[in-house]
Design an enzyme around this catalytic site. Sequence first.
Site, PDB file in Angstrom:
ATOM      1  N   ASP A  92     -17.094  -8.235   6.277  1.00  0.00           N
ATOM      2  CA  ASP A  92     -16.258  -8.695   6.647  1.00  0.00           C
ATOM      3  C   ASP A  92     -15.919  -8.768   8.059  1.00  0.00           C
ATOM      4  OD1 ASP A  92     -13.220  -8.001   6.581  1.00  0.00           O
ATOM      5  OD2 ASP A  92     -13.519  -5.685   6.259  1.00  0.00           O
ATOM      6  N   ASP A  98      -4.912  -4.435  -2.779  1.00  0.00           N
ATOM      7  CA  ASP A  98      -5.656  -2.991  -2.629  1.00  0.00           C
ATOM      8  C   ASP A  98      -4.303  -2.516  -3.629  1.00  0.00           C
ATOM      9  OD1 ASP A  98      -5.036  -0.334  -0.959  1.00  0.00           O
ATOM     10  OD2 ASP A  98      -6.232  -1.147   0.371  1.00  0.00           O
TER      11      ASP A  98
END
Length: 385
Positions: A185, A260
């Site tokens: 990430d 998300d």
Amino acid sequence: MSSAADRIGRIECFPVLPRWLFVRIETEQGAVGWGEATLEGHGEAVAGAIDAARDRLIGHDPDRIEDAWQLLHRLGFYRGGPVLMSAIAGIDQALWDLRGRKLGVPVYQLLGGRVRNRISVYAWIGGDRPADIADAAKQRAAQGFTAVKMNGTEDIGWLEGMRQIDALVERVGQVREAGIDVGIDFHGRVHRPLARAALKAIEPLRPLFAEEVVLSDNVDVVAQLAGCSAVPIALGERLYSRWDYRPFLEKGVVDIIQPDLAHAGGISEARRIAAMAEVYDVAFAPHCPIGPLALAACLHVGAATPNFVIQEVSLGIHYNRPAEDLTTLVRNPAMFGIESGAMAIPEGPGLGVEVDEAAVREMAKSPHRWRNPAWRGRDGELREW
């Protein structure tokens, strides 16, 4: 149990440690559902949006989940964005939870039933400033994980980053030597001048994916990166609706989408985003470094989604503390057990999470004010966190 005449009577939200925002919906006849509207660092703004949503939803039929979603999304004139979509997400999750509990079935059964027998998962290692990677990977393997994710770099300037890229290659190699898969990430910290170099450097190590190498503000920059490396490109935690994802899918610049479920409109919208991605042969791996209700929602959607591949889990993540980890406010922590790199699909009614309501109410009496750090470079300039 609610009846056909039951209506939404109460909507509450609870800011709880370490940085979460829980939503509780109760009907006039006492049926209850829980969701999560966590938007890290902006909890107060989301709570305000939920307060406004009460004006539209008190007295609404709780079974009309899609109608409630459309009502909140379309009738406020201004649409989209992280705050409004996170408020919708928490309410949407709570309504699905309530509906499942009313019928005595898990949410995934209401989404068409499961298409897999378990949910592959990964955990975080290394923290915001990645360190002690090899030992952390071994610890995760001992917990039952077969895949992890780590930050690629610390804060990094537009050009002064080649040493950090060399260090990244070394760290990824250490994790691979531990016999575990790794996703990287970049948190949007890298800018265009260094992004291609970073991708090419990690390509021989065959990571699972490179996430948010650059910010998702410019689809053309992402397209240039996608064309220069064989590393799968992942993004999406800062995209909040199917309209936000559309240009990335149409241009073919993303391999793995990561909405998300606490930011992107909840279960209802995530299902639509995943289905749209499936048309473009793009995998679905929900983002979730937050709380147990958001994770449970992800598990149900993953169970019923054909192009789902792997789920982020916040167990022991660096944002948590031992006193406030994933299962702190849950009465049935075993539902989040890890075995051979996977979690079981929840089988309890609704989302399957038994919330410790007394503990939630007590913790919310002292609301958190979580903020991410402000990072600055050597000349005092702000850098991406």
